[in-house]
Scaffold this motif. Structure first.
Motif, PDB file in Angstrom:
ATOM      1  N   HIS A 198      -7.423   3.500   0.615  1.00  0.00           N
ATOM      2  CA  HIS A 198      -7.478   3.237   2.055  1.00  0.00           C
ATOM      3  C   HIS A 198      -7.819   1.765   2.269  1.00  0.00           C
ATOM      4  O   HIS A 198      -8.825   1.279   1.741  1.00  0.00           O
ATOM      5  N   ALA A 199      -7.023   1.083   3.052  1.00  0.00           N
ATOM      6  CA  ALA A 199      -7.290  -0.332   3.353  1.00  0.00           C
ATOM      7  C   ALA A 199      -6.490  -0.711   4.594  1.00  0.00           C
ATOM      8  O   ALA A 199      -5.412  -0.158   4.845  1.00  0.00           O
ATOM      9  N   ARG A 203     -10.499  -2.681   8.703  1.00  0.00           N
ATOM     10  CA  ARG A 203     -10.575  -4.115   8.422  1.00  0.00           C
ATOM     11  C   ARG A 203      -9.152  -4.652   8.284  1.00  0.00           C
ATOM     12  O   ARG A 203      -8.186  -3.913   8.168  1.00  0.00           O
ATOM     13  N   GLY A 204      -9.033  -5.980   8.272  1.00  0.00           N
ATOM     14  CA  GLY A 204      -7.729  -6.631   8.397  1.00  0.00           C
ATOM     15  C   GLY A 204      -6.941  -6.739   7.097  1.00  0.00           C
ATOM     16  O   GLY A 204      -7.264  -6.099   6.094  1.00  0.00           O
ATOM     17  N   PRO A 205      -5.906  -7.598   7.113  1.00  0.00           N
ATOM     18  CA  PRO A 205      -4.994  -7.740   5.977  1.00  0.00           C
ATOM     19  C   PRO A 205      -5.698  -8.101   4.670  1.00  0.00           C
ATOM     20  O   PRO A 205      -5.225  -7.734   3.591  1.00  0.00           O
ATOM     21  N   GLU A 206      -6.829  -8.800   4.742  1.00  0.00           N
ATOM     22  CA  GLU A 206      -7.524  -9.192   3.513  1.00  0.00           C
ATOM     23  C   GLU A 206      -7.950  -7.984   2.691  1.00  0.00           C
ATOM     24  O   GLU A 206      -8.030  -8.048   1.462  1.00  0.00           O
ATOM     25  N   ALA A 210      -6.972  -7.214  -1.142  1.00  0.00           N
ATOM     26  CA  ALA A 210      -8.012  -6.911  -2.142  1.00  0.00           C
ATOM     27  C   ALA A 210      -7.663  -5.639  -2.913  1.00  0.00           C
ATOM     28  O   ALA A 210      -7.848  -5.560  -4.131  1.00  0.00           O
ATOM     29  N   ALA A 211      -7.139  -4.632  -2.215  1.00  0.00           N
ATOM     30  CA  ALA A 211      -6.762  -3.379  -2.899  1.00  0.00           C
ATOM     31  C   ALA A 211      -5.630  -3.648  -3.897  1.00  0.00           C
ATOM     32  O   ALA A 211      -5.630  -3.109  -5.004  1.00  0.00           O
ATOM     33  N   HIS A 222      -3.088   4.087   5.040  1.00  0.00           N
ATOM     34  CA  HIS A 222      -2.997   3.408   6.342  1.00  0.00           C
ATOM     35  C   HIS A 222      -2.318   2.041   6.167  1.00  0.00           C
ATOM     36  O   HIS A 222      -1.123   1.934   6.272  1.00  0.00           O
ATOM     37  N   GLY A 223      -3.091   0.981   5.944  1.00  0.00           N
ATOM     38  CA  GLY A 223      -2.501  -0.342   5.715  1.00  0.00           C
ATOM     39  C   GLY A 223      -1.833  -0.959   6.929  1.00  0.00           C
ATOM     40  O   GLY A 223      -1.178  -2.002   6.834  1.00  0.00           O
ATOM     41  N   VAL A 224      -2.016  -0.323   8.087  1.00  0.00           N
ATOM     42  CA  VAL A 224      -1.256  -0.744   9.272  1.00  0.00           C
ATOM     43  C   VAL A 224      -1.584  -2.163   9.741  1.00  0.00           C
ATOM     44  O   VAL A 224      -0.719  -2.862  10.276  1.00  0.00           O
ATOM     45  N   ARG A 225      -2.821  -2.592   9.476  1.00  0.00           N
ATOM     46  CA  ARG A 225      -3.174  -3.944   9.962  1.00  0.00           C
ATOM     47  C   ARG A 225      -2.539  -5.050   9.101  1.00  0.00           C
ATOM     48  O   ARG A 225      -2.643  -6.234   9.438  1.00  0.00           O
TER      49      ARG A 225
END
Ligand code: NOS
Length: 336
Positions: A198-199, A203-206, A210-211, A222-225
């Motif tokens: 989950h990332a 929290r944002g693209p960073e 990181a993942a 998710h990853g939508v941001r």
């Protein structure tokens, strides 16, 4: 789009990659189990019987309170059968569900084996009786920290196989950092498990970077941001990273104010591999049929788009190739 077309779309065969098993527990299933155990958990329900929470952090607490009544392997087997019925009612033919050794035996490998065996038996029944193929992805829970994650990874590594195919991380994205969990992910990778984390939900693209950098995952929960960072979007496209997008969950928890403001359409247009899932359907008053209905009505997606979506999801599934080929036939309407 006319309503007949929407009804046909709703009934299409579906592939779901992001479903928390406890999060899929119908509220009446949990309240019945609580009654059998003479426990009062009425505080987690609204008067209409739905789960009661305000915002993400409270949601996680209510989730854990509901999960608290599931205490034996047999409880989890019953849950897996109940969830299988919901999936079948939504024409889902293949689903990956998240399981947590933290809840199933507290991270102890021997206890976990008993829980997993019970769920594997239930999954075999669900497949035989309802035609829903289930695969399992063990998830560690981020806010419980890296030590507990190691234990979950060891449980997963010991029991990896045909049904248990992946390892991932869920939980509160504001606790710890992705890199703190590198040991757990390395352990799972060495055992042959496929990886997701989950990332980029809160929290944002960073977080997504990181993942990818530290945990070397091939899918993102998710990853939508990611959509906020064009260079990251390019990277997702180049590396064929699949986003497990849960539009109804994002709207219910307030990541986006409404479906029309959700970036799934933009991500698809940019060529990112996206799949669609429900996350924790009864919590968010959604289902796979409702997700399809919402996407068709809001973005005008035709049946071809949903056909491509199911195929792209299956391509990103963590199952073996024989299973993938069998499900692919069913997606195109062939009987197995
Ligand atoms: O939408 C979500 N975002 C992040 N974490 C979640 C979500 N839904 C459930 N969990 C987390 O998943 C764990 C079990 O798999 C639970 O501990 C819950 O914290």
């Amino acid at each position: 789009m006319d309503e007949d077309a929407v009804r046909q779309i709703e009934a299409m065969p579906k592939v779901e990659l992001h479903l928390h098993l406890e999060g899929a527990a119908p509220p009446d299933f949990i309240s019945r189990l609580a009654a059998e155990k003479r426990e009062d958990i009425s505080r987690i329900f609204r008067r209409d019987g739905s789960y009661a929470f305000e915002g993400f952090v409270h949601f996680l607490k209510v989730y854990e309170a509901a999960t608290g009544v599931l205490r034996r392997p047999e409880d989890y087997a019953r849950l897996a059968r109940a969830v299988g019925e919901e999936l079948a009612a939504n024409d889902v033919i293949y689903c990956e569900t998240f399981l947590s050794p933290d809840f199933c035996g507290g991270g102890d490998v021997d206890a976990w084996r008993d829980y997993l065996a019970a769920m594997e038996e239930a999954a075999a029944e669900v497949e035989r009786d309802l035609g829903v193929t289930l695969r399992f992805v063990v998830t560690c829970v981020r806010h419980l920290g890296p030590e507990r994650a190691r234990k979950s990874a060891l449980c997963a590594a010991e029991t990896a196989g045909r049904r248990l195919v992946g390892f991932g991380m869920a939980g509160d994205e504001n606790a710890f950092e992705q890199k703190d969990f590198a040991w757990a992910f390395d352990c799972a990778r060495e055992a042959g498990l496929r990886l997701t984390s989950h990332a980029g939900e809160w929290r944002g693209p960073e977080e997504v970077r990181a993942a990818l950098d530290h945990l070397r995952v091939e899918r993102i929960g998710h990853g939508v941001r990611s959509v906020e960072d064009p260079a990251l979007v390019d990277r997702l496209v180049e590396n064929g990273i699949c986003l497990e997008v849960c539009p109804g969950s994002n709207v219910a928890l307030g990541v986006y104010p409404r479906l029309a403001a959700h970036p799934i359409e933009t991500l698809r247009d940019r060529g990112v591999r996206v799949s669609v899932s429900t996350d924790d359907p009864p919590f968010f008053h959604t289902s796979m049929r409702a997700e399809y209905r919402g996407l068709a009505r809001t973005f005008g997606w035709e049946s071809e788009v949903f056909g491509e979506l199911a195929r792209a999801s299956l391509d990103a599934a963590f199952c073996d190739e024989e299973t993938r080929a069998r499900i692919a036939k069913r997606l195109t309407g062939e009987r197995p």
